[in-house]
Scaffold this active site. Structure first.
Site, mmCIF file in Angstrom:
data_model
loop_
_atom_site.group_PDB
_atom_site.id
_atom_site.type_symbol
_atom_site.label_atom_id
_atom_site.label_comp_id
_atom_site.label_asym_id
_atom_site.label_seq_id
_atom_site.Cartn_x
_atom_site.Cartn_y
_atom_site.Cartn_z
ATOM 1 N N GLY A 89 -24.141 41.848 -76.628
ATOM 2 C CA GLY A 89 -25.179 42.829 -76.905
ATOM 3 C C GLY A 89 -26.480 42.462 -76.201
ATOM 4 O O GLY A 89 -26.722 41.291 -75.891
ATOM 5 N N CYS A 90 -27.311 43.455 -75.967
ATOM 6 C CA CYS A 90 -28.555 43.221 -75.229
ATOM 7 C C CYS A 90 -29.524 42.366 -76.044
ATOM 8 O O CYS A 90 -30.049 41.367 -75.544
ATOM 9 C CB CYS A 90 -29.192 44.541 -74.813
ATOM 10 S SG CYS A 90 -29.369 45.745 -76.144
ATOM 11 N N TYR A 91 -29.761 42.745 -77.304
ATOM 12 C CA TYR A 91 -30.612 41.898 -78.143
ATOM 13 C C TYR A 91 -29.991 40.510 -78.276
ATOM 14 O O TYR A 91 -30.689 39.491 -78.207
ATOM 15 C CB TYR A 91 -30.762 42.491 -79.546
ATOM 16 C CG TYR A 91 -31.733 43.634 -79.679
ATOM 17 C CD1 TYR A 91 -33.067 43.500 -79.315
ATOM 18 C CD2 TYR A 91 -31.329 44.856 -80.212
ATOM 19 C CE1 TYR A 91 -33.959 44.557 -79.464
ATOM 20 C CE2 TYR A 91 -32.228 45.914 -80.364
ATOM 21 C CZ TYR A 91 -33.545 45.756 -79.991
ATOM 22 O OH TYR A 91 -34.427 46.792 -80.147
ATOM 23 N N ALA A 92 -28.665 40.477 -78.500
ATOM 24 C CA ALA A 92 -27.985 39.198 -78.717
ATOM 25 C C ALA A 92 -28.220 38.254 -77.541
ATOM 26 O O ALA A 92 -28.531 37.065 -77.727
ATOM 27 C CB ALA A 92 -26.501 39.436 -78.942
#
Lengths: 332, 332, 332, 332
Positions: A149-152
């Protein structure tokens, strides 16, 4: 030339894959699907690519993809990816899945956060979480990549070395901010221009779905994540608040980061109180990391382009690793 | 009609005062100064006010102001305000100072953070920190108002009731985000359009100058403040991370806020997991407050327009209180 | 207090009416309708108005409106307004229609441009085109106002005096640019944040539907209008290219504008090569006009806020005239 | 590897050259100068290039450049370039000048528009106006390239074929809009974030300095150019109003454009009423061209990235031609 299929290519991650792979010297996109846009030329949905591809969207048909492609990128919504991945995997293709379906090994956790039953339990076991800077060796052998994921990505990369080296205690708070493209090409009121222009707002405080993959990869129990929507198209800045263990110094932090990331092409360690900015990572595959050590707080700041290092750029980086190409081929 | 002078009116807080006071039925601006722009018409610097005022900037001259005005707004940089305030105060005028010079009672603290000697120690004692929702009674009697900082307002208002009622422990983290007008009309590289457009970045993590006034008013020892620059013109969103004391409930928080702010015209208590947005407080004097109670974290979110409730709007609110007008006269 | 109903109040013009009328001392909004949002509180759709109204959207029901209101604003799509207007008009209410349905007297022209049959031919005859600076006297007597289009207002106001005084020849070109709110709160791909952010583009060159009302009011045969979408929320700038008749001078143009508009509260004549800007008319009811006379071209530039002077602000201005209030009551 | 020097590399065109040339396989930047920033690392001024170059700004010293570089890009203000070019040229280096100093062959015209004496009259004769799609052959032989203006490129490319083929009459009007980076990295009030954000405005109507180079290259006498400032970082959209000669058809226009540009890698002919958008040419070296033929008006619309096809991208395209590389090496 390796042949690429993009499944579900009408959105932003599909578009970014097309833009990146146009520059790639060793692969070419030969199939792209979209159930709602079959028959349309690529440039009808992605006008920036006018004249760049001679290709039309098709409805998904595994036989034609199977015969034409050896690498498949899945740009599908969560839950939709699972079964597509199965079909592809069974035909011995390389699958890079940009959804969350294979990111979380713990099935009850997945099912709780995504509110859907996981139908590919066996396949999930073979999936590799595709964060090259941490899992390069496993990626090289993988046939199924769960693209992070991008935030991850923006949270795991700065925290991982400090947690592994036991330099911080838990009680981590992440105040994350993402450009609007993070929501995808979604037709919903909050994503209208007039709603987000000159705006800024938190959403889902404490309950964002990237939380469980962060916890699993970092091997920690808790983390408070509050995401916010930034009035920009691309970019994530995560401001991370940690408690340093006693005696932690700036030098020690610098050394730790150097140990893990010094030779990483796509991680830039900003030192001397320089901090990441959304603008300077936009349109790149970089994740920039900066930090500030205060008396009893350590503040980490990371920045990346959510569509590149946070999605399609990282997907191509994973593909390059698997195929034995230069890791930065077509990426910058 | 009460006569107003604006000292240092070439910047954004001066412009906003002019815009607000144009609608005010009981006061009028009769003097405005700017050392660098004397002789220019108001609309030469503030084109939005074309045709609205028949007034030119003058160089500061206390005699002419003294004879013409009974209320003085100081829109001067920090350190510059002190001596102007003295002169005005001694003539028995009402002074509303938008700088930081009279916000901090503890002189060594002021001098450490602002790196300048405080020359008006006696005057400082008489100054009232102009946060109407907390200090309305003192404001009514005051002749010298220290108008609060924009970040400070966005931090103090949501925290004050919870701290007074002893509902949270310390270890408070504030991740604050401000539109670019928070920096004033300053000619510096970081404030160029191309530098902040499509950008987002932290600055001065842990060392922002609004920290000491927040600590003093809240009566706490520590607070970690990391400000960020948002690519919008107006608006602050502060996301505040606290640790709730055991047994704290959503209802208790709602009741506490109601107790302090229920009848406050300019505080809007958003309930039921609605959170402030920059867009919906822009061009208003509101401070919106929302919150989310997690298992062992309480997240407060406040939003306001940094030029209005964070500066000129609050200054006029203070003036209205002192002069006995409706508190919301000319404000919305 | 006069009682107001807003029919179709879920969009941007409805929201702006609510914001303006909140400040109005002599009217109050008592009914607001939305077929799709009946039962919702105003702030659920318009969060900027949190706590400002104690009112819910209802489904349209003429009886309840009839009994409760004497002024009706129609914020409906084109073609939908006609029949609502009829019902209202017949009950002797004042109707201010923000759609195009009553703007064009020539029925075949209306039907050609809007591709719909006009069902209220008789009513159309009584409608007054609500441009106060040109038709104030007729507006005062009117019961049905056709509130002008946003582009149309920005084109007619600068051109009208020059055409009436016979100072320019035809062959007029209008290059118009509008903020995205001009499209309304419409759920369509082009209005997504990521599509218009950092973008700019023409649309419908030569075929925009505001063209016929401009031709009719100006009494001319031809005009080339190319509208463009600006990446801002509010504001129209129209750059208008005319051919001056021989001997035309700057002074003559200034005098002509003064003759028509000198005492107009909401028209600002910028002189001396100062030109309108979108930012300085945003959130105001002003139409700013500037010009540059070249050797054989006259360039007019107008600026206004498409949601205010281009829609809801002008609608309230019309209402104020009809009801005999100060024309600028609640407007600024 | 060919060695490159960038003279005056602290601004946006210098930064863009650095970004492009980083990807170039056959050249490398070995010198970069800035009188005000000598000693600083590239990333201190251009943080997006953190870690990408191991190079510092130097003060200009012809001897060291002469010994180290064979291609020189001049990124200097107008008037400053002339003498630098002379020195470089005399040493038999290839000079690509991004200023206006060598764009206009008619010296009195240059001197009138730029208000400075031209000191390199002989050198000017050898300069080639570097618009590859029109002058490729001459560029190949050139040692001194006058890189075209950004507006000029966006105006000349769509008009040139139509004028050469005699399809339109004169009386051409260009309504041009540019992102703020068109003004360079200039410290002036109008370029502050808060001044241009949510803004749009014309400037210098009828008197912009790119006019004379357009007239000279197109071989026409008159053209009305009104530039406007767009609230975006990158991109120019020019909307061009022409009068078609009798009998002109859409097909004829399409054929004419095909004749001139069909095989041009960097010109995209959008057909069927598709028009250029700023967003879809940003970060590319494309010039997109679309048009709409009305009854007696022909509207051309062009779009390009002012920093790439309008400046540094075109400069590299010129270099590639001169050095015999693929014309699109390092460009996309």
């Amino acid at each position: 030339m390796q042949k690429i299929a993009i499944i579900g290519g009408s959105g932003y991650t599909g578009r970014e894959l097309l833009k990146i792979l146009l520059k790639h010297k060793k692969v070419e996109v030969t199939k792209i699907t979209s159930e709602n846009n079959a028959g349309k030329k690529i440039e009808e949905l992605h006008p920036e690519l006018f004249g760049c591809y001679d290709l039309r969207f098709e409805k998904y048909n595994w036989q034609t993809i199977k015969n034409n492609c050896n690498i498949v990128f899945l740009c599908l919504p969560h839950a939709a990816s699972m079964n597509f991945a199965k079909e592809t995997y069974d035909s011995d293709k390389i699958v890079i899945d940009l959804s969350a379906d294979f990111r979380i090994k713990n099935i009850p956790v997945y099912e709780k956060w995504y509110k859907v039953k996981h139908t590919q339990v066996e396949l999930l076991k073979t999936a590799v979480y595709g964060l090259p800077e941490l899992h390069r060796y496993a990626i090289k052998q993988a046939k199924l990549i769960a693209n992070p994921g991008c935030y991850a990505t923006s949270i795991i990369l700065p925290l991982y070395p400090l947690i592994k080296e036991n330099l911080i205690t838990d009680n981590i708070i992440v105040d994350a901010k993402s450009g609007v493209s993070g929501a995808g090409k979604k037709m919903a009121m909050p994503y209208l221009y007039n709603e987000q222009n000159e705006n800024f707002m938190p959403y889902n405080p404490g309950t964002h779905r990237h939380t469980p993959e962060v916890l699993e990869i970092l091997g920690i129990k808790n983390l408070t994540l509050v995401p916010h929507l930034l009035p920009i198209t691309r970019g994530i800045i995560s401001t991370i608040y940690c408690t340093p263990k006693q005696g932690l110094t700036q030098e020690k932090i610098n050394n730790t980061y150097d140990k893990y990331y010094k030779n990483e092409k796509f991680i830039r360690l900003l030192k001397n109180e320089i901090y990441p900015q959304a603008r300077t990572v936009a349109n790149t595959n970089f994740c920039d990391i900066g930090f500030k050590l205060l008396e009893n707080k350590l503040i980490l700041i990371s920045g990346l382009d959510n569509l590149l290092k946070g999605a399609s750029g990282q997907a191509v980086q994973n593909m390059n690793i698997i195929l034995g190409f230069d890791e930065n081929e077509s990426l910058s």
